[in-house]
Design a protein around this motif. Structure first.
Motif, PDB file in Angstrom:
ATOM      1  N   SER A   1      32.644  -7.478  -7.656  1.00 13.85           N
ATOM      2  CA  SER A   1      32.241  -8.516  -8.801  1.00 13.85           C
ATOM      3  C   SER A   1      31.285  -7.650  -9.806  1.00 13.85           C
ATOM      4  CB  SER A   1      31.292  -9.262  -7.991  1.00 13.85           C
ATOM      5  OG  SER A   1      30.647 -10.195  -9.075  1.00 13.85           O
ATOM      6  N   ILE A   2      30.731  -6.513  -9.534  1.00 14.53           N
ATOM      7  CA  ILE A   2      29.776  -6.082 -10.267  1.00 14.53           C
ATOM      8  C   ILE A   2      30.701  -4.997 -11.220  1.00 14.53           C
ATOM      9  CG2 ILE A   2      28.189  -3.709 -10.495  1.00 14.53           C
ATOM     10  CD1 ILE A   2      27.088  -4.799  -7.732  1.00 14.53           C
ATOM     11  N   ILE A   3      31.939  -4.548 -10.617  1.00 12.05           N
ATOM     12  CA  ILE A   3      32.865  -3.750 -11.608  1.00 12.05           C
ATOM     13  C   ILE A   3      33.551  -4.592 -12.578  1.00 12.05           C
ATOM     14  CG2 ILE A   3      34.730  -2.292 -11.391  1.00 12.05           C
ATOM     15  CD1 ILE A   3      34.034  -1.461  -8.798  1.00 12.05           C
ATOM     16  N   GLU A   4      33.814  -5.750 -12.208  1.00 11.85           N
ATOM     17  CA  GLU A   4      34.412  -6.863 -13.004  1.00 11.85           C
ATOM     18  C   GLU A   4      33.551  -7.113 -14.225  1.00 11.85           C
ATOM     19  OE1 GLU A   4      35.644  -9.907 -10.359  1.00 11.85           O
ATOM     20  OE2 GLU A   4      37.539  -8.842  -9.764  1.00 11.85           O
ATOM     21  N   ARG A   5      32.126  -7.314 -13.825  1.00 16.75           N
ATOM     22  CA  ARG A   5      31.114  -7.759 -14.884  1.00 16.75           C
ATOM     23  C   ARG A   5      30.971  -6.783 -15.881  1.00 16.75           C
ATOM     24  NH1 ARG A   5      27.981 -12.056 -14.430  1.00 16.75           N
ATOM     25  NH2 ARG A   5      26.121 -10.872 -14.931  1.00 16.75           N
ATOM     26  N   PHE A   6      31.026  -5.409 -15.342  1.00 16.47           N
ATOM     27  CA  PHE A   6      30.922  -4.245 -16.267  1.00 16.47           C
ATOM     28  C   PHE A   6      32.156  -4.189 -17.105  1.00 16.47           C
ATOM     29  CE2 PHE A   6      32.452   0.291 -16.588  1.00 16.47           C
ATOM     30  CZ  PHE A   6      31.689   0.644 -17.439  1.00 16.47           C
ATOM     31  N   LEU A   7      33.387  -4.464 -16.819  1.00 11.55           N
ATOM     32  CA  LEU A   7      34.357  -4.457 -17.510  1.00 11.55           C
ATOM     33  C   LEU A   7      34.581  -5.276 -18.556  1.00 11.55           C
ATOM     34  CD1 LEU A   7      37.007  -3.542 -14.711  1.00 11.55           C
ATOM     35  CD2 LEU A   7      36.141  -1.870 -16.584  1.00 11.55           C
ATOM     36  N   ASP A   8      34.012  -6.545 -18.174  1.00 12.10           N
ATOM     37  CA  ASP A   8      33.978  -7.716 -19.217  1.00 12.10           C
ATOM     38  C   ASP A   8      32.792  -7.709 -20.203  1.00 12.10           C
ATOM     39  OD1 ASP A   8      36.344  -8.724 -18.138  1.00 12.10           O
ATOM     40  OD2 ASP A   8      35.118  -9.918 -17.041  1.00 12.10           O
ATOM     41  N   ASN A   9      31.857  -6.732 -20.039  1.00  9.56           N
ATOM     42  CA  ASN A   9      30.510  -6.779 -20.720  1.00  9.56           C
ATOM     43  C   ASN A   9      30.821  -5.597 -21.617  1.00  9.56           C
ATOM     44  OD1 ASN A   9      27.851  -6.510 -21.912  1.00  9.56           O
ATOM     45  ND2 ASN A   9      27.007  -7.658 -20.181  1.00  9.56           N
ATOM     46  N   GLU A  10      30.739  -5.769 -22.811  1.00 12.00           N
ATOM     47  CA  GLU A  10      31.002  -4.941 -24.115  1.00 12.00           C
ATOM     48  C   GLU A  10      29.778  -4.020 -24.153  1.00 12.00           C
ATOM     49  OE1 GLU A  10      32.066  -6.639 -27.672  1.00 12.00           O
ATOM     50  OE2 GLU A  10      33.985  -7.256 -26.989  1.00 12.00           O
ATOM     51  N   ASN A  11      28.507  -4.492 -23.812  1.00 15.85           N
ATOM     52  CA  ASN A  11      27.372  -3.700 -23.987  1.00 15.85           C
ATOM     53  C   ASN A  11      27.168  -2.545 -22.918  1.00 15.85           C
ATOM     54  OD1 ASN A  11      26.299  -5.245 -26.095  1.00 15.85           O
ATOM     55  ND2 ASN A  11      25.648  -6.765 -24.460  1.00 15.85           N
ATOM     56  N   TYR A  12      27.790  -2.461 -21.893  1.00 17.19           N
ATOM     57  CA  TYR A  12      27.791  -1.470 -20.990  1.00 17.19           C
ATOM     58  C   TYR A  12      29.030  -0.581 -21.047  1.00 17.19           C
ATOM     59  CZ  TYR A  12      24.354  -4.558 -18.946  1.00 17.19           C
ATOM     60  OH  TYR A  12      23.069  -5.330 -18.627  1.00 17.19           O
ATOM     61  N   ARG A  13      28.657   0.651 -21.009  1.00 17.94           N
ATOM     62  CA  ARG A  13      29.892   1.766 -21.188  1.00 17.94           C
ATOM     63  C   ARG A  13      29.923   2.668 -20.214  1.00 17.94           C
ATOM     64  NH1 ARG A  13      32.464  -0.522 -24.790  1.00 17.94           N
ATOM     65  NH2 ARG A  13      33.608   1.308 -24.904  1.00 17.94           N
ATOM     66  N   VAL A  14      29.013   3.106 -19.277  1.00 18.35           N
ATOM     67  CA  VAL A  14      29.031   3.913 -18.043  1.00 18.35           C
ATOM     68  C   VAL A  14      28.490   3.380 -16.747  1.00 18.35           C
ATOM     69  CG1 VAL A  14      28.495   6.071 -17.333  1.00 18.35           C
ATOM     70  CG2 VAL A  14      28.862   5.963 -19.724  1.00 18.35           C
ATOM     71  N   LEU A  15      29.523   3.032 -15.684  1.00 16.95           N
ATOM     72  CA  LEU A  15      29.044   2.713 -14.614  1.00 16.95           C
ATOM     73  C   LEU A  15      29.223   3.828 -13.343  1.00 16.95           C
ATOM     74  CD1 LEU A  15      28.642   0.314 -12.611  1.00 16.95           C
ATOM     75  CD2 LEU A  15      31.164   0.212 -12.463  1.00 16.95           C
ATOM     76  N   ALA A  16      28.083   3.954 -12.636  1.00 22.20           N
ATOM     77  CA  ALA A  16      28.249   4.777 -11.741  1.00 22.20           C
ATOM     78  C   ALA A  16      28.399   4.283 -10.271  1.00 22.20           C
ATOM     79  CB  ALA A  16      26.801   5.812 -11.572  1.00 22.20           C
ATOM     80  N   VAL A  17      29.410   4.482  -9.647  1.00 23.21           N
ATOM     81  CA  VAL A  17      29.837   4.046  -8.141  1.00 23.21           C
ATOM     82  C   VAL A  17      29.507   5.200  -7.186  1.00 23.21           C
ATOM     83  CG1 VAL A  17      31.747   2.877  -6.767  1.00 23.21           C
ATOM     84  CG2 VAL A  17      31.481   2.416  -9.237  1.00 23.21           C
ATOM     85  N   LYS A  18      28.240   4.804  -6.364  1.00 21.69           N
ATOM     86  CA  LYS A  18      28.036   5.966  -5.573  1.00 21.69           C
ATOM     87  C   LYS A  18      28.194   5.351  -4.011  1.00 21.69           C
ATOM     88  CE  LYS A  18      23.895   5.210  -6.873  1.00 21.69           C
ATOM     89  NZ  LYS A  18      22.383   5.350  -6.873  1.00 21.69           N
TER      90      LYS A  18
END
Length: 309
Positions: free
Chosen positions: A26-43
């Protein structure tokens, strides 16, 4: 229980608790759909399924929009560019071939060129082989990347950079600088995948220095034992006893689970006519020994005496 919206909207430094696979998707999908967010860290710890989760989701939803590169063993940004380029999957190769021809023509004029060869995957895999000096490799790498993302006409390019903790001599600050270039100049979204606990001291320092500047969102993947067991033991007739031991051990490492299955599979044919209780006893003993041997976190979480054989 904290909902997905709350988790996604917390500050980056606060999102260090573990999320399960469903929450992570869900977090990744929201990141992909949100133009304001450019970098996601998956730890997350080694073996919990970070790469599998990210690539499986992108394969299903954004297959033509993303490139993947592991940084394992890479010692320069130029080689990282080449690895990203080598994972290009599309058939629009003519512009890329023109750049390769340019590199071939000019590399012979320069002294001590570096040898670089890789294969373009696709319907008709092509082997590309050329020698490059450092400066020409830099120019060529930038040209190739720009061509790749200009071909992506929908403007939704995504790059996954995996295994940051396994880099070879390449400073983390240089990687973050490259990420900034991809975001600012090529308008990409970036997904970084790594085990923060295994970053060396200098990298830990760089992460703390550049985290707020570079990373927009981050989360720690900590799937339940059941989630990762479902990948490996879906159809096992002994699932109840297998799940019991893994849950007590707290082991959600997919590699440990897979290797344990291989070992159990070797013994199952020898126990076909055994009473169920005896077979389960053997399976428990096999699992405890194998988990204690393979799961480096096991002794920290649980003593062997804590699992009833």
């Amino acid at each position: 229980m904290t909902n997905n919206v709350d988790m996604f909207n917390r500050s980056t430094n606060a999102v260090n608790f573990g999320v399960n696979r469903k929450q992570a998707e869900s977090i990744i999908e929201r990141f992909l759909d949100n133009e304001n967010y450019r970098v996601l860290a998956v730890k997350g710890k080694w073996g919990v399924g970070k790469t599998h989760l990210v690539r499986n989701l992108l394969d299903n939803q954004r297959k033509n929009d993303y490139l993947y590169a592991s940084i394992f063993g890479i010692s320069s940004i130029e080689h990282l560019k080449a690895r990203i380029f080598a994972n290009y999957q599309k058939n629009q190769l003519k512009p890329i071939q023109n750049v390769v021809e340019f590199l071939n023509r000019n590399s012979v004029r320069l002294e001590k060129p570096q040898k670089l060869d890789f294969e373009l995957s696709g319907e008709k895999p092509q082997k590309l082989d050329f020698g490059l000096s450092g400066s020409l490799l830099t120019i060529g790498g930038d040209l190739l990347l720009e061509i790749l993302f200009n071909l992506n006409v929908n403007g939704k390019s995504i790059i996954c950079i995996d295994d940051l903790e396994r880099k070879s001599q390449l400073p983390l600050k240089d990687i973050f600088g490259f990420v900034e270039y991809l975001v600012q100049d090529l308008k990409c979204k970036i997904i970084l995948i790594y085990n923060e606990d295994e970053l060396e001291k200098d990298s830990q320092t760089a992460l703390e220095t550049y985290r707020e500047k570079v990373i927009d969102k981050e989360f720690n993947l900590n799937p339940t034992v059941e989630e990762n067991l479902d990948f490996i033991f879906k159809d096992s007739s002994d699932m109840d006893v297998i799940k019991e031991v893994f849950k007590k051990a707290g082991t959600n490492n997919i590699r440990v689970i897979r290797k344990t299955k291989w070992l159990i599979d070797e013994f199952i044919p020898l126990m076909q006519d055994w009473e169920e209780s005896l077979r389960h006893q053997i399976i428990r003993n096999i699992m405890v020994i194998n988990i204690a041997k393979l799961d480096t976190e096991f002794s920290k979480r649980f003593s062997i005496d804590g699992i009833d054989p």
